[in-house]
Write an enzyme that holds these catalytic residues in place. Sequence first.
Site, PDB file in Angstrom:
ATOM      1  N   GLU A  29       8.539  54.439 -70.239  1.00  0.00           N
ATOM      2  CA  GLU A  29       7.608  53.552 -70.921  1.00  0.00           C
ATOM      3  C   GLU A  29       6.625  54.235 -71.857  1.00  0.00           C
ATOM      4  O   GLU A  29       6.276  53.680 -72.895  1.00  0.00           O
ATOM      5  CB  GLU A  29       6.819  52.751 -69.859  1.00  0.00           C
ATOM      6  N   SER A  88       0.334  15.093 -11.118  1.00  0.00           N
ATOM      7  CA  SER A  88      -0.252  15.783  -9.970  1.00  0.00           C
ATOM      8  C   SER A  88      -0.697  17.200 -10.277  1.00  0.00           C
ATOM      9  O   SER A  88      -1.391  17.814  -9.456  1.00  0.00           O
ATOM     10  CB  SER A  88       0.743  15.799  -8.809  1.00  0.00           C
TER      11      SER A  88
END
Length: 885
Positions: free
Chosen positions: A91, A510
């Site tokens: 680049e 229960s």
Amino acid sequence: MTVKVRNRLLALLWLGLAGVAATAMALASIYLYLKPGLPSVESLRDIRLQTPLRVYSSDMKLIGEFGEKRRNPITIEQTPEPFIKAILAAEDSSFYSHNGVSIKGLMRAASQLIKTGSIQSGGSTLTMQVARNFFLSREQRFVRKFNEILLSLQIEQELTKDEILALYINKIFLGNRAYGFQAAAKVYYGRGIKDLNLAQWAMMAGLPKAPSTFNPIANPTRALVRRNWILKRMLDLGYIDQDEYKNSITAPVTASYHSRDLDLDAPYIAEMARKEAVDLFGDNAYTDGYQVITTIDSRLQESARDALQHGLETYDARHGYRGPEQRLPAELLHDSDQLIDLLNEIPILGGLEPGVVTVVEPKKLQVQLRDRRVIEVPWSNGLDSIRPYISESTRGARLQSADKMFAPGDVIRLRRVEKNTKATESNSETIVTAVDEPPQPDPLADPSGKPEPTEPQVVEEWVLTQVPEAQGALVSIEPEDGAIRALVGGYDFRQSHFNRVTQAARQPGSSFKPFIYASAIERGYTAASIINDAPIIFEETNLQDVWRPENDGGTFLGPTRLRMALYKSRNMVSIRLLQSLGLDYALGFVEGFGFERSKLARNLTIALGSSALTPLDMVRGYAAFANGGYRVEPYLVDRILDVNGEVRYQAQPLTVCRGCPQPGTGSERLSSEPVGLAELQMEGEAPNPGEEPAELRILPLEPLDPNKNQARPQAPRAMSAQTAYIMDSMLKDVIKKGTGRRARSMKRGDIAGKTGTTNGPRDAWFSGYSPHLATSAWVGFDSYGELGKNEYGGSAALPIWIDFMSSALEGLPERHLPQPDDIVTVRINPKNGLRTSYDGMFEIFRTNRVPGREVYNPYRHRYTDEDRDMPDQDAPGDSLPEELF
């Protein structure tokens, strides 16, 4: 030089100066025009890269990831130097020498524009690319280019070269939702950037120019050309030597797509953690790189998921096969591509894969799978056990032939099963037989005594099954501070996002009774107190009708000790107990376990678990029995880190602190003085009617102040240590000889709990604990349908609890609550609960609540026929009915 020539030169000089001046004025005008609209470069120092929210278990297994962009920021120091050189070669080789703008590059771009009439390259430096990516668009306009140049010059003045390069490495888009090279390396190679080789670094460096064109997955040929060009540039620039170049240029393209695989399948957990992070940080949670560290133990979470899925599948199999999920048109069987597409649209649920029946024979099926394989399901792999579903309580006759149930085009579910096999020679044919362990060598096979080892083979089989319609939930927490160690909110998150642990409020039946019993023990009752288990009828306006509660099976035991009443789950005893305590006192006491009073019914049905509660509510209550009487609050998020690893939130849960002075939490309301049983049975309200327990401290989710030393708050008491110890003993009897006796298979003495089943039955529960963990499991239908006859908490929910807890407690030593002060063991007569010096049973009491001694009648023998006819309360072989609300 003649005057004429000199005048021409002066004219040219003035024209040049005028041109320069005009250019300077033009540039100055452009600068003055564009400058006000340029962003501040200083903001780059504080730039926050969009990094997704990630959720982890306590042992750092990735659970979830939320956010549109994949990004893993790294520093310049963490970036390999050869890779940096690959970027510069591709680049901007003069990056460290220019001032942000390359005149040579711009001139080259201008020349290409003049020659071709279109923009071929932008002549951008790395700095210019950073300016464009952070502040500008990618549109090809001259104004944008001027802005880019001006910004680049400013960036170079205010940031160092390494800072600029780091921004570029982490910001640039590289295809497949990957932003930055670290994220891209994991997408294309499944590893971090530092773990790649030179050829792969060059391939990565070629992506920014055109991520779609030079993508090594989508276009490997062009990507290879680009990679090799970069390697040649690196050689020409002296970044690599000839050998490195030769080795790398001949390397194959190894890139392939790597999705971000999760380490742990826990979507209900991930969603809960995501919500907490968003509540705390708003939408920034999705982009600012927060890491949520949960309290989840990955091993326990996997065990919980497997236990729940297996338990639901086992329950479902007991009630019959409902048939194929759907039937596809026959013409689709001739279009393989469309068939595969349809199969891939059907999700895999609970590990059960969809398949399409292509051929049906009386004793086997041929099935097309989503991966294009065609497999065979023999009669013995689930077909032979099929009994058609009629209702939850009724099944049809066993299937005799596959063609009576299936047809080509049917979509069915299959589970893959792997078996180890060994090969043996017999008559020159290889026979494959299943074995439970790797084969052992035959010492006679070789005279040298060194047999040739044989490797076990893995045979893959497919078994017919179906996705359960019933749902379930399981949650397990740390009793000492409420940390959630495992949570599964349903059979499969892909089937339903509804989290039944936190959102499904169902009647616990229960399994709620222990809280009523604990309130009685705290108030003055003992485990040996006698309550009459006999029919009772109520006509109360707040019940809106005449209420005739019953025990399961319609049987009654008469006068019954509380301990026996709990492990046999006698409804009449629970109701009479609550009636004698008074609703106000009982509700106030139960609220101390963390239950919200607004969720609790204000009538006697609460004794049978009629209030709608979630599994998370129940496990919080049972944690108090596990830790010796302290109230904790379940929590999931332990801490949240920002993108830099700094702690932004730290949980401060209520934590058990034995021996610490108790804060003013309402525990002082717990009575320590004995209360006469006659007095208790006569009164109908609490000693101080209207007294409210102290409000539970709920810790808000707030950011952590790192400068403040935050000590964990103490967990308040829900009940005294003595009550907790007695209740722990009673709940252990539920396992030893009560409705939870299936858990005896675990062969542990430190487990306790209680089953729960509601009318229908519609809900099946088991909530229990070891001092290591408190766990609740629930099974039911989202539609509130009935579970079917012979389905109870002990048959539907308890096996799930056992499966999970057996794995969770494996290798852990037994732990028991320490015996607190003021506890004694006394021999009692099991018929009347009074002290005796003759044969009886031992019971534990608070020292100030030891019952009186029975009076011996010298005119009557101690053991009479009448006594022998009484139920043998402690015989382990008792016929123990399940309980119904």
